[in-house]
Design a protein around this motif. Structure first.
Motif, short mmCIF file in Angstrom:
data_model
loop_
_atom_site.label_atom_id
_atom_site.label_comp_id
_atom_site.label_asym_id
_atom_site.label_seq_id
_atom_site.Cartn_x
_atom_site.Cartn_y
_atom_site.Cartn_z
N ALA A 137 0.83 -1.21 0.00
CA ALA A 137 0.00 0.00 0.00
C ALA A 137 0.86 1.25 0.00
O ALA A 137 0.56 2.23 -0.71
CB ALA A 137 -0.94 0.00 1.20
N ALA A 138 1.93 1.26 0.79
CA ALA A 138 2.80 2.43 0.85
C ALA A 138 3.40 2.73 -0.52
O ALA A 138 3.43 3.89 -0.97
CB ALA A 138 3.91 2.21 1.88
N ILE A 139 3.86 1.70 -1.20
CA ILE A 139 4.44 1.89 -2.53
C ILE A 139 3.37 2.35 -3.51
O ILE A 139 3.60 3.25 -4.33
CB ILE A 139 5.11 0.59 -3.01
N ALA A 140 2.18 1.78 -3.42
CA ALA A 140 1.09 2.17 -4.33
C ALA A 140 0.69 3.62 -4.13
O ALA A 140 0.46 4.35 -5.11
CB ALA A 140 -0.11 1.25 -4.11
N PHE A 141 0.62 4.07 -2.89
CA PHE A 141 0.32 5.48 -2.64
C PHE A 141 1.40 6.37 -3.25
O PHE A 141 1.11 7.43 -3.84
CB PHE A 141 0.20 5.75 -1.14
N ALA A 142 2.65 5.97 -3.09
CA ALA A 142 3.76 6.75 -3.65
C ALA A 142 3.68 6.83 -5.16
O ALA A 142 3.88 7.89 -5.77
CB ALA A 142 5.09 6.16 -3.21
N VAL A 143 3.38 5.70 -5.81
CA VAL A 143 3.26 5.66 -7.27
C VAL A 143 2.19 6.64 -7.74
O VAL A 143 2.33 7.27 -8.80
CB VAL A 143 2.92 4.23 -7.73
N GLU A 144 1.13 6.78 -6.95
CA GLU A 144 0.00 7.61 -7.38
C GLU A 144 0.05 9.03 -6.83
O GLU A 144 -0.96 9.73 -6.80
CB GLU A 144 -1.30 6.91 -7.01
N GLY A 145 1.24 9.45 -6.40
CA GLY A 145 1.45 10.86 -6.14
C GLY A 145 1.39 11.33 -4.70
O GLY A 145 1.60 12.50 -4.41
N ALA A 146 1.08 10.43 -3.77
CA ALA A 146 0.96 10.84 -2.37
C ALA A 146 2.32 11.04 -1.71
O ALA A 146 3.32 10.42 -2.09
CB ALA A 146 0.17 9.80 -1.58
N ARG A 147 2.33 11.92 -0.73
CA ARG A 147 3.43 11.95 0.23
C ARG A 147 3.07 10.93 1.30
O ARG A 147 1.94 10.93 1.80
CB ARG A 147 3.59 13.35 0.82
N VAL A 148 4.01 10.07 1.64
CA VAL A 148 3.67 8.89 2.43
C VAL A 148 4.48 8.83 3.72
O VAL A 148 5.71 8.90 3.69
CB VAL A 148 3.90 7.59 1.63
N ALA A 149 3.77 8.69 4.84
CA ALA A 149 4.40 8.38 6.13
C ALA A 149 4.26 6.89 6.36
O ALA A 149 3.15 6.36 6.31
CB ALA A 149 3.75 9.17 7.25
#
Length: 251
Positions: A25-37
């Protein structure tokens, strides 16, 4: 199909991110433009997720955090807001499996360990995440429950109890915050290719495959995709849902 702009400008907070579903999920959020904690209590594995999310193009904040420690959770949420200014999506995925045993053989310490991480940890995360979302005027929470949250599991009373409770807590919170532009949902994975499943089966993954009507284990990325949909604008009419993704295991 990844959409690189679906979460542009958004901040995602993922617990249990060192491996399995949380890492995916963390990687997927990053791929789709999110800043991720990304949060986990296992620092070395967390760094691996951090590197992968950065390689996917994301801005990443890695925080070593044990969700069974309320002071660490509160500090982590505060750190994310200080760094990124807000918290748009929280994926509360941290959890542990129980030591298989019939109920009368479960030690109180083991019961408290499972409920302390899986249920109390999720509650504490939600408490601080939701407080921030109320302040900023909206957000989305997704909790990891389990197929074991809607049916019994022989030898798994403590785990099943924690996951049933997460579903009830999710539905209640969805009603608490529905008029405040905050959605709260749960995802219920079945038998997924994760380190937890490997531990639970003692390395005999075929035992888990045999329980799946579709004849295979699920992939962490399949659960991550559902989480991202729930967190996206296209999931905007979904709140209080307990979405089962288990290959038919709980039918």
């Amino acid at each position: 199909m990844p959409r690189p702009d679906r979460f542009t400008g958004k901040v995602a907070f993922v617990t249990g991110a060192a491996g399995g579903i949380g890492r995916a999920a963390a990687i997927a959020f990053a791929v789709e433009g999110a800043r991720v904690a990304i949060l986990d209590r296992t620092e070395d594995a967390l760094r691996s997720t951090e590197a992968a999310a950065k390689a996917a193009g994301g801005e990443v904040l890695a925080i070593t955090c044990d969700v069974s420690r309320p002071e660490q959770v509160e500090a982590a949420v505060n750190q994310v807001v200080e760094r990124f200014g807000r918290l748009d999506v929280a994926f509360n995925n941290a959890g542990v499996e129980n030591k298989a045993a019939p109920l009368h053989e479960i030690e109180l310490e083991e019961w408290d360990r499972i409920l302390g991480i899986n249920l109390r940890g999720t509650f504490v995360c939600m408490k601080h995440e939701l407080a921030q979302m109320v302040r900023q005027g909206g957000g989305v929470v997704v909790n990891t429950a389990s197929g074991a949250g809607i049916c019994g599991v022989a030898g798994g009373a403590s785990y099943a109890a924690s996951k049933h409770a997460i579903i009830g807590m999710t539905k209640s919170a969805a009603l608490d915050y529905a008029k405040q532009n905050i959605r709260v949902n749960a995802v219920l994975p079945g038998n997924i290719e994760t380190p937890m499943m490997d531990r639970f089966t003692g390395g005999d993954i075929q035992k888990a495959i045999d329980l799946e009507p579709v004849g295979r284990l699920g992939k962490p990325e399949e659960i991550a995709e559902a989480v991202l949909w729930m967190a996206s604008d296209l999931g905007g009419f979904v709140t209080g849902a307990a979405t089962v993704i288990d290959g038919g295991w709980s039918l």
